[in-house]
Design an enzyme around this catalytic site. Structure first.
Site, PDB file in Angstrom:
ATOM      1  N   THR A  41       0.839  -1.201   0.000  1.00 33.94           N
ATOM      2  CA  THR A  41       0.000   0.000   0.000  1.00 33.94           C
ATOM      3  C   THR A  41       0.875   1.253   0.000  1.00 33.94           C
ATOM      4  OG1 THR A  41      -1.802  -1.143   1.114  1.00 33.94           O
ATOM      5  CG2 THR A  41      -1.737   1.251   1.358  1.00 33.94           C
ATOM      6  N   ASN A  88      -6.001  -8.734  -8.289  1.00 31.76           N
ATOM      7  CA  ASN A  88      -6.000  -9.551  -7.077  1.00 31.76           C
ATOM      8  C   ASN A  88      -7.259 -10.393  -6.907  1.00 31.76           C
ATOM      9  OD1 ASN A  88      -6.493  -6.617  -6.840  1.00 31.76           O
ATOM     10  ND2 ASN A  88      -7.404  -7.143  -4.883  1.00 31.76           N
ATOM     11  N   GLN A 103       0.442  -8.761  -6.644  1.00 27.23           N
ATOM     12  CA  GLN A 103      -0.100 -10.121  -6.774  1.00 27.23           C
ATOM     13  C   GLN A 103       0.678 -10.979  -7.761  1.00 27.23           C
ATOM     14  OE1 GLN A 103      -2.164 -11.755  -5.008  1.00 27.23           O
ATOM     15  NE2 GLN A 103      -3.119 -10.126  -3.823  1.00 27.23           N
ATOM     16  N   SER A 161       5.036  -6.455  -2.508  1.00 33.78           N
ATOM     17  CA  SER A 161       4.730  -6.649  -1.092  1.00 33.78           C
ATOM     18  C   SER A 161       5.250  -8.016  -0.673  1.00 33.78           C
ATOM     19  CB  SER A 161       3.215  -6.579  -0.883  1.00 33.78           C
ATOM     20  OG  SER A 161       2.910  -6.871   0.461  1.00 33.78           O
ATOM     21  N   ALA A 162       5.978  -8.049   0.457  1.00 34.69           N
ATOM     22  CA  ALA A 162       6.632  -9.297   0.871  1.00 34.69           C
ATOM     23  C   ALA A 162       5.641 -10.400   1.230  1.00 34.69           C
ATOM     24  CB  ALA A 162       7.541  -9.022   2.072  1.00 34.69           C
ATOM     25  N   HIS A 163       4.528 -10.026   1.890  1.00 34.21           N
ATOM     26  CA  HIS A 163       3.678 -11.090   2.445  1.00 34.21           C
ATOM     27  C   HIS A 163       2.874 -11.851   1.412  1.00 34.21           C
ATOM     28  CE1 HIS A 163      -0.509  -9.243   2.690  1.00 34.21           C
ATOM     29  NE2 HIS A 163       0.184  -8.143   2.486  1.00 34.21           N
ATOM     30  N   THR A 208      14.112   4.461  10.262  1.00 28.14           N
ATOM     31  CA  THR A 208      15.023   3.322  10.443  1.00 28.14           C
ATOM     32  C   THR A 208      14.384   2.066   9.863  1.00 28.14           C
ATOM     33  OG1 THR A 208      15.907   4.356  12.415  1.00 28.14           O
ATOM     34  CG2 THR A 208      16.301   1.988  12.177  1.00 28.14           C
ATOM     35  N   CYS A 267      -9.342  -7.695   1.049  1.00 24.92           N
ATOM     36  CA  CYS A 267      -7.986  -7.333   1.455  1.00 24.92           C
ATOM     37  C   CYS A 267      -7.993  -6.973   2.918  1.00 24.92           C
ATOM     38  CB  CYS A 267      -7.482  -6.168   0.642  1.00 24.92           C
ATOM     39  SG  CYS A 267      -6.308  -6.701  -0.572  1.00 24.92           S
TER      40      CYS A 267
HETATM   41  N1  PLP Z   1      -1.916  -4.245  -4.444  1.00 19.89           N
HETATM   42  C1  PLP Z   1      -2.585  -5.378  -4.633  1.00 19.89           C
HETATM   43  C2  PLP Z   1      -2.907  -5.805  -6.031  1.00 19.89           C
HETATM   44  C3  PLP Z   1      -2.984  -6.172  -3.556  1.00 19.89           C
HETATM   45  O1  PLP Z   1      -3.649  -7.313  -3.760  1.00 19.89           O
HETATM   46  C4  PLP Z   1      -2.654  -5.733  -2.244  1.00 19.89           C
HETATM   47  C5  PLP Z   1      -3.096  -6.514  -1.066  1.00 19.89           C
HETATM   48  O2  PLP Z   1      -3.931  -7.378  -1.145  1.00 19.89           O
HETATM   49  C6  PLP Z   1      -1.937  -4.543  -2.103  1.00 19.89           C
HETATM   50  C7  PLP Z   1      -1.590  -3.819  -3.218  1.00 19.89           C
HETATM   51  C8  PLP Z   1      -1.554  -4.026  -0.743  1.00 19.89           C
HETATM   52  O3  PLP Z   1      -0.430  -4.695  -0.233  1.00 19.89           O
HETATM   53  P1  PLP Z   1      -0.141  -4.646   1.349  1.00 19.89           P
HETATM   54  O4  PLP Z   1      -1.060  -5.618   1.983  1.00 19.89           O
HETATM   55  O5  PLP Z   1       1.302  -5.053   1.484  1.00 19.89           O
HETATM   56  O6  PLP Z   1      -0.359  -3.246   1.790  1.00 19.89           O
END
Ligand code: PLP
Length: 382
Positions: free
Chosen positions: A72, A150, A178, A198-200, A236, A323
């Site tokens: 995000t 997504n 994604q 995004s790492a997760h 940091t 999300c």
């Molecule tokens: N962009 C897309 C296409 C996503 O699917 C998501 C999260 O589902 C994000 C951005 C946001 O990522 P984060 O959860 O790391 O903020």
């Protein structure tokens, strides 16, 4: 067979054991990466090693990676181009963190429609660019187009869009949150100037992301203060999180070949679901999609009921974009595709990953088939 089947990888992927081990090791590094002493240098070295791994996932230069707190934030940073007059274009199916428009005012943003299959209308973009942006005149276009959606997994024509955008001196941002780790990505081949990660979503920790940008592109920092991340993102660094991101990126790149097996499982799930309920609709099913994603609806059902019923049966999936989980409201993506609200309200997203097995598919189909049958019967009885 494990007790539950986690089929919600697009919401977040389970942390990979190698990532957890590397992070536990990194927690022992106590230096501040900005300090010049040995402890600081150790933390700096860990970050720079991770930066190289994240850059490699996109074939980018390590110097072009800015670590952020999540995808995000990477999107918000991308939507803050420096100096000059800009006009922003984005697809109507972007993630909400892009749809907010970042630092663009609402009147400077044009939404690009998508087809009923959920793919951006490239002709619309080309005609908008031709109408507003003659080379050397007016505002420069800033275009944001995700690599893969997504909710549906539909792959977007980023490379083709990049050509039109660059032809009029514009800049292209792509949200690859994604797609990364699910399909091969190369910044050069994509033609994007800025890429969000995004790492997760790829087996790394939550709370770490990156914006990768080409040398010629500059962004206006969102967070100012110290000189971290080459003055592009103060604060940091989250050393252990960044280390985990690096390991996750490295493994994801090495395991891209496994996507074929995941796609086979996903395809089997859809084929058998359609045999159970021939009236089911698979969104974006006719076009190239992420190998792991299936978004489907049975008209007359409610996603909420299905998600809860599946959860009780030990299967985790989500409805709509989910999300921010728990949220059950009409999906802006399906609305943009022109899906009727009474169909869209039944859409669930099943997203597989590296740990998914045939047993997970069986458990899903058993539970889903039972729920669909029960809902059908109660509709008949009503
Ligand atoms: N962009 C897309 C296409 C996503 O699917 C998501 C999260 O589902 C994000 C951005 C946001 O990522 P984060 O959860 O790391 O903020």
């Amino acid at each position: 067979m494990s007790e539950r089947s986690y089929l919600d990888y697009n919401a977040t992927a389970p942390l990979r054991p190698e990532v957890r081990d590397a992070m536990l090791g990194a927690f022992a590094i106590h230096g501040n990466p900005s300090s010049v002493h040995a402890e600081g240098r150790q933390a700096r070295a860990a970050i720079e090693a991770a930066r190289a791994k994240v850059a490699a996932l996109l074939g980018a230069r390590p110097d072009d990676v800015i670590f952020t707190s999540c995808g995000t934030e990477a999107n918000a940073l991308a939507l803050a181009p420096v100096a000059g007059a800009w006009r922003c274009y984005m697809s109507a199916i972007e993630h909400p963190s892009v749809l907010t428009g970042g630092r663009f005012s609402a009147s400077d943003v044009t939404r690009i429609p998508v087809t009923e299959d959920g793919v951006i209308d490239l002709d619309f973009l080309a005609s908008e660019l031709a109408r507003h942006h003659f080379v050397g005149q007016g505002a420069r276009p800033f275009v944001s187009l995700m690599v893969a959606n997504n909710e549906t997994g539909a792959l977007q024509p980023v490379t083709a869009a990049a050509e039109s955008v660059h032809a009029v001196g514009g800049v292209l941002h792509t949200d690859a949150v994604q797609a990364a780790g699910k399909v091969p990505l190369d910044m050069g081949a994509l033609g994007a100037d800025l890429v969000s990660l995004s790492a997760h979503k790829l087996g790394g920790p939550k709370g770490v992301g990156a914006l990768v940008l080409r040398e010629r592109v500059q962004v206006e920092p969102l967070i100012r203060g110290g000189g971290q991340e080459r003055r592009r993102r103060a604060g940091t660094e989250h050393v252990s999180g960044i280390v985990g991101f690096g390991v996750a990126a490295e493994i994801a790149a090495a395991e891209l070949g496994k996507a074929r097996d995941i796609a086979k499982l996903r395809d089997e799930l859809e084929t058998r679901a359609l045999a159970i309920a021939p009236e089911a609709i698979v969104f974006s099913g006719r076009l190239p999609r992420l190998p792991n994603t299936s978004c489907m609806a049975v008209p007359g059902t409610k996603a909420e009921t299905l998600v809860i019923g599946l959860d009780l049966a030990g299967v985790a999936v989500s409805s709509g974009s989910a999300c921010s989980s728990g949220k059950v409201e009409a999906s802006h993506v399906l609305r943009a595709m022109g899906v009727a609200p009474e169909v869209a309200q039944g859409a669930i997203r099943v997203s597989l990953g590296i740990g998914s097995t045939p047993a997970d598919i069986e458990r899903f189909l058993d539970a889903w088939g039972t729920l669909i049958k029960r809902l059908r019967e109660s509709r008949k009885a009503a």
